[in-house]
Scaffold this motif. Structure first.
Motif, PDB file in Angstrom:
ATOM      1  N   CYS A   4       0.842  -1.198   0.000  1.00 56.47           N
ATOM      2  CA  CYS A   4       0.000   0.000   0.000  1.00 56.47           C
ATOM      3  C   CYS A   4       0.879   1.252   0.000  1.00 56.47           C
ATOM      4  O   CYS A   4       1.721   1.439   0.885  1.00 56.47           O
ATOM      5  CB  CYS A   4      -0.906  -0.032   1.226  1.00 56.47           C
ATOM      6  SG  CYS A   4      -1.846   1.468   1.441  1.00 56.47           S
ATOM      7  N   HIS A  46      -4.386   1.149   8.414  1.00 52.88           N
ATOM      8  CA  HIS A  46      -4.883   0.792   7.087  1.00 52.88           C
ATOM      9  C   HIS A  46      -6.310   0.242   7.166  1.00 52.88           C
ATOM     10  O   HIS A  46      -6.543  -0.823   7.715  1.00 52.88           O
ATOM     11  CB  HIS A  46      -3.975  -0.261   6.438  1.00 52.88           C
ATOM     12  CG  HIS A  46      -4.437  -0.651   5.065  1.00 52.88           C
ATOM     13  ND1 HIS A  46      -3.878  -0.152   3.907  1.00 52.88           N
ATOM     14  CD2 HIS A  46      -5.426  -1.485   4.669  1.00 52.88           C
ATOM     15  CE1 HIS A  46      -4.511  -0.662   2.869  1.00 52.88           C
ATOM     16  NE2 HIS A  46      -5.449  -1.483   3.298  1.00 52.88           N
ATOM     17  N   HIS A  97      -6.857   2.634   0.676  1.00 53.19           N
ATOM     18  CA  HIS A  97      -6.503   2.979   2.060  1.00 53.19           C
ATOM     19  C   HIS A  97      -7.263   4.277   2.333  1.00 53.19           C
ATOM     20  O   HIS A  97      -7.068   5.267   1.610  1.00 53.19           O
ATOM     21  CB  HIS A  97      -4.974   3.144   2.164  1.00 53.19           C
ATOM     22  CG  HIS A  97      -4.467   3.560   3.502  1.00 53.19           C
ATOM     23  ND1 HIS A  97      -3.364   2.961   4.096  1.00 53.19           N
ATOM     24  CD2 HIS A  97      -4.870   4.532   4.368  1.00 53.19           C
ATOM     25  CE1 HIS A  97      -3.123   3.539   5.261  1.00 53.19           C
ATOM     26  NE2 HIS A  97      -4.030   4.508   5.446  1.00 53.19           N
TER      27      HIS A  97
HETATM   28 ZN    ZN Z   1      -2.398   1.230   3.615  1.00 53.76          ZN
END
Ligand code: ZN
Ligand code: 5GP
Length: 137
Positions: A4, A46, A97
């Motif tokens: 991410c 997250h 996210h």
């Molecule tokens: Zn993330």
């Protein structure tokens, strides 16, 4: 989350232009400035999107987004601001996210435009549609 981009930014593995940080929230300038001062307010933990984020964290992100909107109007000369969060690819979300965009607006059209176009729907169906949603709230 390993892959991410925002988790990497939060961990300091990818550089960013930070404008605010506390234990739960990070705000940075968006790399592609839709308008001058376009900011992302990101939860440090997250969660995939606004809808899946615990209320307390969701509210903390929104609190920061509100403050940044106020300050950007005061210091950048913006006349208005769009606050938005995309949920799902179909809605334009590209980074899964939770984050909120704060987009200062100087003129109506420059850089970014939201147009909610009216769809031709039978207005007589609206009460039943309202009930369908209302029943589950
Ligand atoms: Zn993330
Ligand atoms: P979304 O489309 O998911 O609502 O918004 C993701 C945003 O993240 C986009 O506006 C994109 O420009 C921004 N973005 C993507 N990668 C980076 C990055 O590495 N740094 C920063 N600051 N913003 C990024």
């Amino acid at each position: 989350m390993d892959n991410c981009i925002f988790c990497k930014i939060i961990k300091g593995e990818i550089p960013s232009s930070k404008i605010y940080e506390d234990d739960d929230v990070l705000a940075i300038l968006d790399i592609s400035q839709a308008t001058h001062g376009h900011t992302l307010v990101i939860s440090k933990a997250h969660y995939p999107n606004f809808l899946s984020t615990p209320k307390e964290i969701m509210h903390k992100v929104m609190d920061v987004a509100q403050r940044i909107g106020q300050v950007e109007i005061a210091v950048l000369g913006a006349k208005g601001v769009n606050i938005l969060t995309n949920v799902g690819e179909e809605a334009g979300q590209t980074i899964m996210h939770y984050h909120v965009h704060v987009v200062p607006r100087y003129t109506r059209d420059a850089g970014f435009q939201i147009t909610l176009k009216e769809n031709a729907v039978d207005k007589s169906l609206l009460p039943a549609l309202a009930n369908k949603i209302k029943e589950k709230l």
